[in-house]
Enzyme design. Structure first.
Site, PDB file in Angstrom:
ATOM      1  N   GLU A 138       0.836  -1.210   0.000  1.00 50.72           N
ATOM      2  CA  GLU A 138       0.000   0.000   0.000  1.00 50.72           C
ATOM      3  C   GLU A 138       0.867   1.254   0.000  1.00 50.72           C
ATOM      4  OE1 GLU A 138      -2.588   1.672  -0.172  1.00 50.72           O
ATOM      5  OE2 GLU A 138      -4.382   0.451   0.138  1.00 50.72           O
ATOM      6  N   ARG A 152      -7.421   0.662  12.790  1.00 46.86           N
ATOM      7  CA  ARG A 152      -6.054   0.971  12.358  1.00 46.86           C
ATOM      8  C   ARG A 152      -6.124   2.056  11.306  1.00 46.86           C
ATOM      9  NH1 ARG A 152      -5.103  -0.547   7.175  1.00 46.86           N
ATOM     10  NH2 ARG A 152      -5.855  -2.508   6.350  1.00 46.86           N
ATOM     11  N   ASN A 206      -5.272   3.719   7.650  1.00 44.59           N
ATOM     12  CA  ASN A 206      -5.193   3.208   6.289  1.00 44.59           C
ATOM     13  C   ASN A 206      -4.441   4.248   5.450  1.00 44.59           C
ATOM     14  OD1 ASN A 206      -5.805   0.927   4.635  1.00 44.59           O
ATOM     15  ND2 ASN A 206      -7.349   2.129   3.565  1.00 44.59           N
ATOM     16  N   ASN A 241      -9.655   5.926   2.394  1.00 49.61           N
ATOM     17  CA  ASN A 241      -8.725   5.475   1.373  1.00 49.61           C
ATOM     18  C   ASN A 241      -8.184   6.636   0.546  1.00 49.61           C
ATOM     19  OD1 ASN A 241      -7.294   3.205   0.341  1.00 49.61           O
ATOM     20  ND2 ASN A 241      -9.147   1.974   0.582  1.00 49.61           N
ATOM     21  N   ASP A 292      -9.803   2.168  -4.373  1.00 47.04           N
ATOM     22  CA  ASP A 292      -8.840   2.043  -3.281  1.00 47.04           C
ATOM     23  C   ASP A 292      -7.958   3.301  -3.267  1.00 47.04           C
ATOM     24  OD1 ASP A 292      -6.835   1.002  -1.435  1.00 47.04           O
ATOM     25  OD2 ASP A 292      -7.584  -0.996  -1.894  1.00 47.04           O
TER      26      ASP A 292
END
Length: 303
Positions: free
Chosen positions: A21, A104, A106, A152, A202
């Site tokens: 990521e 958490r 991102n 995102n 995403d």
């Protein structure tokens, strides 16, 4: 009928990341920073040597942005930190979700003024448990959006007046009017709704022509989307289901780096790899944290 231009990305590093990521180009030092969230790894890729160095951070690391030569700013499960890539030392700046142990961080990146914006999500897939925050150059955190499901992709227009943002399960790309002086948002509008059959939206970046490049989780592609019409005008194909994010890099900002993740498919040996394509358009420069005030007000705020 819109003619969709097609591209094919090639593997750069067969990293086998569990959940690759957050790519971010560090222009000052000619390197690509990216993370493996579930593998607890920070990756530092040098295109000139084709070497990809990894640093174990010991916990979920969800986003990284440039800062200094030996320090970067990271979003970890335990908060927002300065992280020394040579020694592994972590210095906590702020943990805005100290009371939310089920979450958490991102995706995250810096706005044009050098603030670090990053959002959160539930570890168990619960809806609307996350939020979207802004870390100022002085080390203060403000809440921008609450009740987010999977915070995102984000990107800014070239004139800095618009923030584009994705909350993945909504299948929407939205825009906000962005006050770059104050770091505040207003006037939310849906600019595109994507087709679930082509993958969930995403991570995201923007090119010099103002077009958005959106990674499609489950879709084996990155889509180039015109924010004025919401139409897909280009597609980058990959041999991997879970395409997670993308960022322009390279000396001329003409290389689109793409991160991916592994899934349960046995027929995708390159899943979790780092890919790259030259799509014939340049990207916008990645902004480093605290740019223009490097290591001044932030140092004072946490000392």
């Amino acid at each position: 009928m819109i003619l969709i231009k097609t591209y094919t990305a090639n593997i750069v590093i067969d990293a086998k990341a569990k959940l690759g990521e957050g790519p971010s180009w560090d222009q000052s030092f000619g390197r690509l920073l990216w993370v493996d969230i579930e593998g607890y790894q920070l990756h530092i890729y040098d295109p000139s040597t084709q070497q990809d160095r990894t640093v174990d951070v010991g916990e979920h690391i969800s986003a990284v942005v440039p800062y200094l030569e030996n320090e970067v700013i990271v979003a970890l499960i335990s908060g927002l930190y300065r992280f020394n890539i040579q020694t592994g030392e972590k210095i906590l700046i702020h943990d805005p979700e100290e009371g939310r142990p089920g979450n958490r961080f991102n995706d995250g990146k810096c706005d044009p003024a050098g603030r670090f914006l990053a959002g959160t999500m539930s570890l168990n897939g619960e809806s609307e448990q996350g939020a979207f925050y802004s870390l100022s150059t002085e080390g203060n955190v403000s809440l921008l959006i609450d009740e987010v499901s999977t915070s995102n992709g984000l990107a800014w227009s070239a004139d800095h007046s618009t923030l584009y943002y994705i909350d993945t399960p909504t299948l929407e790309i939205v825009s906000f009017d962005y006050d770059v002086q104050e770091g505040t948002i207003s006037n939310k509008q849906v600019i595109a709704t994507v087709d679930e059959s082509e993958g969930y939206p995403d991570g995201m970046t923007i090119d010099a022509e103002g077009m958005l490049w959106v990674a499609r989780w489950g879709g084996q592609r990155v889509s180039r989307i015109d924010p004025t019409s919401g139409e897909v005008i280009g597609e980058v194909s990959l041999p991997v289901n879970c395409v997670t994010s993308c960022a322009f890099g390279g000396e001329h900002l003409d290389e689109l780096y793409i991160t991916t993740a592994q899934d349960d498919s046995e027929d995708q040996p390159l899943a979790g790899g780092l890919f790259m394509v030259k799509p014939g358009v340049k990207g916008m420069p990645t902004i480093a944290f605290n740019q223009g005030q490097r290591a001044t007000s932030l140092e004072q705020s946490i000392s």
